[in-house]
Enzyme design. Structure first.
Site: not given
Ligand code: SAH
Length: 516
Positions: A44, A66, A180
């Protein structure tokens, strides 16, 4: 063999491999080896595409990246891909950013594989939680200031962190590392203060760590949200809270001459590593995007015949490292002793080619002053005597100037005797996992290095449609420069055709204005 055994024999294996935080060289040795032999590579965006250069060129590359906000490939589907490929008997590398078991859903993927009875292994990686601070000169533990590290997800999945957790974190003396957390940053800082944390406690946000664009915004729990907003911090970034976040004086990353410089290099895969290493030694971020590939001609019978009657030649000419390697390989395959070359004089186009021969104990008799076909032709033409024969095994579509210059410089009788043999083709290469247009967007790449005209053509072809007028091309010589100019690139040329001079060019260009 029982049914179960049969099935196990056929089933491949999935390796959950940590790719590290972004700096390509932070991939583990084990991860590198597995990438090299994978049949399928599932990756990814965060994994830092640079490490994929270590991937088996023949492997199938599947992008399940993503994008922030929306998930083009749902987790369920990723799991299915892994299972299906393993059931086909494939060796699958599932590359995950950082460490596979530090957030990022590695655990879920492993659980699924376990449930489905698919063999798997986990290869830990260097997590961003620790390496991104290290690249900013921040130790996450310190004997005097921080005796623990806590890695916390700040992903606002279920409406943020529960109050109870803020209470615990606010009392923690150690270093808090939030992953995050860019969107949740204001909530996080507020939550901590609400739970009693001192607003003056040091805090920092570290963006795009271990890359040329790494940034640190440092402040306090009370000020960080505002600072991050003003500085336009975007993911990926980690947030640090605690005394460690305030440590300064250990900044090492920026001290190196090419720090903050991202360079794309376009040499063929097998020659790319050395230049990449030299640039990384100076602190550059390097992305290897081989733009050409050398493919040996299928029919080598002419060369083989020439090698069998070497005594008829007086000169043998090598015009590229790839050509020299190919000839030497063929000789070895034929059990031809290197001493068979003893009666010949050897000419090489430049130092790189000469080094290949030197590694086999053969030293060139002629290397031109300037390392290109034109100068090689001229200097050889001057030395060539009447009746002497030249063996010239080289690329199909080799530089015609070599021959025209040679003929012009030749002063013997009749025409010079040259046996030109095509031994390989140079074909353009396009990497399936590189987003060329995005790499060339302003601010992403500083320079693209070209070590031959063919790398320029190959790169432009791979990046089809991308705007080349903003590209700053660092070129090994005049011919390469001419090719780059043809596509509207800005160019600068190395003082000589060596890798060392290319590195120096990159270093000096930050200071001097040498663009044409
Ligand atoms: N498994 C990964 C983390 C996956 S979660 C690891 O061990 O590093 C993704 C989060 O990691 C991002 O939102 C960001 O907080 C952090 N991250 C990953 N790479 C980063 C980088 N190069 N610079 C800053 N933060 C990074």
């Amino acid at each position: 063999m029982s049914k179960k055994e049969e099935r196990e024999k056929q089933t491949g294996k999935v390796y959950l491999v940590g790719a590290g935080p972004s700096d390509v060289e932070l991939l583990t040795i084990k991860g590198t080896r597995l990438l090299q032999k994978a049949d399928v590579i599932v990756y990814d965006r965060l994994a830092g595409t640079g490490v994929l250069i270590y991937g088996n060129p023949e492997a199938e590359y599947i992008d399940v990246g993503k994008q922030a906000g929306h998930h083009p490939i749902p987790q369920q589907e990723i799991n299915q891909i892994l299972r299906r490929k393993a059931e086909e008997g494939k060796m699958v590398v599932r590359l995950k950013g950082g460490d596979p078991f530090v957030f990022g859903r590695g655990a879920e993927e492993a659980e699924e594989l376990f449930r489905d009875n698919i063999p798997f292994e986990v290869v830990p990686g260097i997590t961003s939680a620790i390496s991104v601070p290290a690249y900013q000169g921040i130790p996450v533990t310190h004997r005097d200031m921080a005796s623990s590290v806590h890695i916390i997800t700040a992903h606002k999945k279920d409406g943020g962190m529960p109050e109870r957790q803020y209470q615990i974190l606010a009392k923690t003396e150690g270093t808090l590392v939030f992953l995050m957390g860019v969107t949740a940053l204001p909530d996080l800082m507020e939550g901590l203060m609400r739970a009693g944390m001192d607003p003056m406690r040091p805090a920092a946000v570290l963006e795009r760590g271990t890359t040329a664009r790494q940034r640190k915004i440092a402040g306090t729990v009370g000020t960080l949200a505002k600072q991050a907003k003003e500085s336009g911090i975007r993911p990926p970034a980690i947030i640090l809270v605690g005394e460690a976040a305030g440590i300064t004086g250990l900044e090492w990353y920026e001290k190196r001459p090419l720090a903050g410089t991202k360079i794309l290099i376009t040499r063929p895969r097998e020659r790319s590593g050395r230049l990449a290493g030299m640039l990384r030694d100076k602190g550059a971020e390097v992305l290897e995007v081989p733009a050409i590939r050398t493919v040996p001609c299928e029919d080598q019978s002419r060369l083989l015949q020439a090698l069998k009657r070497l005594e008829q030649y007086q000169w043998m000419v090598f015009t590229s490292p790839a050509g020299a390697e190919l000839v030497l390989r063929l000789m070895r395959e034929q059990h031809m002793d290197i001493r068979k070359l003893s009666g010949l004089r050897i000419a090489c186009i430049g130092k790189g080619t000469a080094e290949i021969l030197e590694s086999r104990g053969v030293f060139a008799d002629l290397i031109p002053q300037v390392y290109d076909g034109r100068h090689l032709g001229r200097e050889l033409g001057v030395l060539l005597k009447t009746g002497e024969q030249v063996l010239l095994p080289r690329a199909a579509n080799g530089n015609p100037e070599l021959l025209s210059e040679l003929r012009n410089a030749y002063s013997g009788e009749g025409m010079p005797l040259i046996d030109e043999i095509s031994i390989y083709d140079t074909v353009p290469e396009k990497l399936p996992y590189i987003d060329y247009a995005s790499e060339l967007k302003p601010g992403n790449t500083d320079y693209v290095m070209f070590t031959s005209a063919s790398t320029v053509h190959g790169f432009v072809r791979a990046a089809e449609g991308a705007d080349m007028s903003g590209v700053k091309a660092l070129c090994i010589g005049k011919q390469t420069e001419a090719a780059a100019k043809q596509y509207g690139m800005k160019t600068a040329v190395a003082r000589e055709a060596t890798l060392q001079a290319m590195v120096e060019l990159a270093e000096n260009i930050n200071r001097e204005s040498v663009w044409e």
